[in-house]
Design a protein around this motif. Structure first.
Motif, PDB file in Angstrom:
ATOM      1  N   ASN A  68       0.832  -1.197   0.000  1.00  0.00           N
ATOM      2  CA  ASN A  68       0.000   0.000   0.000  1.00  0.00           C
ATOM      3  C   ASN A  68       0.874   1.258   0.000  1.00  0.00           C
ATOM      4  O   ASN A  68       2.101   1.193  -0.018  1.00  0.00           O
ATOM      5  CB  ASN A  68      -0.991  -0.006   1.170  1.00  0.00           C
ATOM      6  CG  ASN A  68      -0.304   0.089   2.529  1.00  0.00           C
ATOM      7  OD1 ASN A  68       0.857   0.480   2.652  1.00  0.00           O
ATOM      8  ND2 ASN A  68      -1.032  -0.263   3.576  1.00  0.00           N
ATOM      9  N   ARG A  69       0.226   2.403   0.020  1.00  0.00           N
ATOM     10  CA  ARG A  69       0.943   3.668  -0.111  1.00  0.00           C
ATOM     11  C   ARG A  69       1.951   3.879   1.019  1.00  0.00           C
ATOM     12  O   ARG A  69       3.110   4.253   0.774  1.00  0.00           O
ATOM     13  CB  ARG A  69      -0.081   4.808  -0.120  1.00  0.00           C
ATOM     14  CG  ARG A  69       0.513   6.176  -0.360  1.00  0.00           C
ATOM     15  CD  ARG A  69       0.998   6.311  -1.776  1.00  0.00           C
ATOM     16  NE  ARG A  69       1.721   7.548  -1.984  1.00  0.00           N
ATOM     17  CZ  ARG A  69       2.548   7.759  -2.992  1.00  0.00           C
ATOM     18  NH1 ARG A  69       2.768   6.805  -3.876  1.00  0.00           N
ATOM     19  NH2 ARG A  69       3.175   8.902  -3.127  1.00  0.00           N
ATOM     20  N   THR A  79      -1.410  -1.379  -4.505  1.00  0.00           N
ATOM     21  CA  THR A  79      -2.839  -1.265  -4.261  1.00  0.00           C
ATOM     22  C   THR A  79      -3.348   0.171  -4.375  1.00  0.00           C
ATOM     23  O   THR A  79      -4.545   0.401  -4.499  1.00  0.00           O
ATOM     24  CB  THR A  79      -3.209  -1.806  -2.875  1.00  0.00           C
ATOM     25  OG1 THR A  79      -2.509  -1.053  -1.866  1.00  0.00           O
ATOM     26  CG2 THR A  79      -2.806  -3.278  -2.749  1.00  0.00           C
ATOM     27  N   GLU A  80      -2.425   1.151  -4.315  1.00  0.00           N
ATOM     28  CA  GLU A  80      -2.801   2.561  -4.445  1.00  0.00           C
ATOM     29  C   GLU A  80      -1.857   3.215  -5.441  1.00  0.00           C
ATOM     30  O   GLU A  80      -0.672   2.880  -5.491  1.00  0.00           O
ATOM     31  CB  GLU A  80      -2.717   3.264  -3.091  1.00  0.00           C
ATOM     32  CG  GLU A  80      -3.662   2.683  -2.044  1.00  0.00           C
ATOM     33  CD  GLU A  80      -3.305   3.139  -0.637  1.00  0.00           C
ATOM     34  OE1 GLU A  80      -3.705   4.273  -0.294  1.00  0.00           O
ATOM     35  OE2 GLU A  80      -2.627   2.397   0.082  1.00  0.00           O
ATOM     36  N   GLY A 110     -11.029   3.034  -6.917  1.00  0.00           N
ATOM     37  CA  GLY A 110     -10.155   3.699  -5.958  1.00  0.00           C
ATOM     38  C   GLY A 110      -9.289   4.730  -6.654  1.00  0.00           C
ATOM     39  O   GLY A 110      -9.737   5.475  -7.540  1.00  0.00           O
ATOM     40  N   SER A 111      -8.003   4.752  -6.283  1.00  0.00           N
ATOM     41  CA  SER A 111      -7.086   5.725  -6.877  1.00  0.00           C
ATOM     42  C   SER A 111      -6.472   5.234  -8.181  1.00  0.00           C
ATOM     43  O   SER A 111      -5.811   6.005  -8.885  1.00  0.00           O
ATOM     44  CB  SER A 111      -5.972   6.076  -5.880  1.00  0.00           C
ATOM     45  OG  SER A 111      -5.199   4.924  -5.576  1.00  0.00           O
ATOM     46  N   ASN A 112      -6.689   3.952  -8.511  1.00  0.00           N
ATOM     47  CA  ASN A 112      -6.071   3.395  -9.715  1.00  0.00           C
ATOM     48  C   ASN A 112      -6.961   3.548 -10.954  1.00  0.00           C
ATOM     49  O   ASN A 112      -7.246   2.592 -11.675  1.00  0.00           O
ATOM     50  CB  ASN A 112      -5.699   1.923  -9.492  1.00  0.00           C
ATOM     51  CG  ASN A 112      -4.503   1.781  -8.573  1.00  0.00           C
ATOM     52  OD1 ASN A 112      -3.698   2.703  -8.453  1.00  0.00           O
ATOM     53  ND2 ASN A 112      -4.384   0.645  -7.918  1.00  0.00           N
TER      54      ASN A 112
END
Length: 230
Positions: free
Chosen positions: A71-72, A101-102, A131-133
């Motif tokens: 993750n981020r 994932t981000e 999400g952000s993707n």
């Protein structure tokens, strides 16, 4: 106590398991649950757990892929790159894929790509389209990654299941244009499987093939199947 659960990734055309996504779980009062924060367990300790898991699954002998989510917050850890590269050396010759994932910045993706590819580590962008993707966020990063994953369950949980066919066709086209592997997540039944086959998508993951479970249980179930096939 923490452990990785595994979910098989299947090549439907070859009728075989080619890898496993690793899903971190925490035991509390006799039950396993998703941790509140994946950074509860430092990345170096996750790497140690992953080494143990590789032994249980015998991935070193089969060269199967282990896919680890990042993750981020984990990606911003100064020790992340060194930890991942060290882990890959310990796992050889088993394959390792890092699933982002981000969305990361283009500069970060370029850096990961340059360093990880030197050691045979593949890069994947998870949950594309949600999400952000989103496409606008990741389109410039696509030349630097090896794989994208489309998660049907995300659209189902948000009440947008009717958008799956159109969205999947779009991301399938994107994968082909950029020569990327596309893994379809959330395959739950034969209907999902047939939709994927109509689009020529062979790499699947989902409850239809197996729910996430402890690696030792998965290894036992494979052993039982092998004995039944003799």
């Amino acid at each position: 106590m923490y452990r990785f659960f595994v979910q098989p990734q299947v090549d439907q055309r070859q009728k075989s398991i080619f890898g496993y996504e690793l899903l971190l779980r925490k035991e509390s009062h006799g039950h396993w649950a998703v941790p509140e924060k994946f950074t509860e367990l430092p990345l170096d300790k996750q790497a140690h757990l992953l080494e143990e898991l590789a032994t249980q699954l015998a991935t070193k002998a089969t060269n199967q892929v282990l896919a680890l989510n990042l993750n981020r917050e984990q990606a911003e850890d100064d020790l992340m790159i060194g930890t991942i590269i060290y882990l890959k050396k310990r796992l050889n010759p088993a394959a390792l894929t890092i699933e982002l994932t981000e969305s990361a910045t283009l500069a970060e993706i370029q850096k990961y790509s340059m360093l990880f590819h030197q050691y045979g580590i593949k890069l994947s962008i998870d949950d594309v389209g949600t999400g952000s993707n989103t496409y606008d966020n990741i389109k410039n990063a696509l030349p630097f990654v090896d794989q994208i994953k489309f998660a049907m369950q995300n659209l189902r949980m948000s009440g947008k299941a009717n958008q799956i066919p159109t969205a999947l066709a779009f991301w399938n086209t994107i994968a082909q244009e950029h020569h990327l592997d596309l893994i379809l997540e959330g395959v739950e039944d034969e209907q999902d499987q047939q939709m994927a086959q109509q689009l020529g998508i062979d790499l699947h993951q989902g409850y239809y093939y197996g729910k996430p479970q402890l690696a030792v249980k998965h290894a036992r179930s494979l052993a039982c199947r092998a004995s039944e096939d003799r």
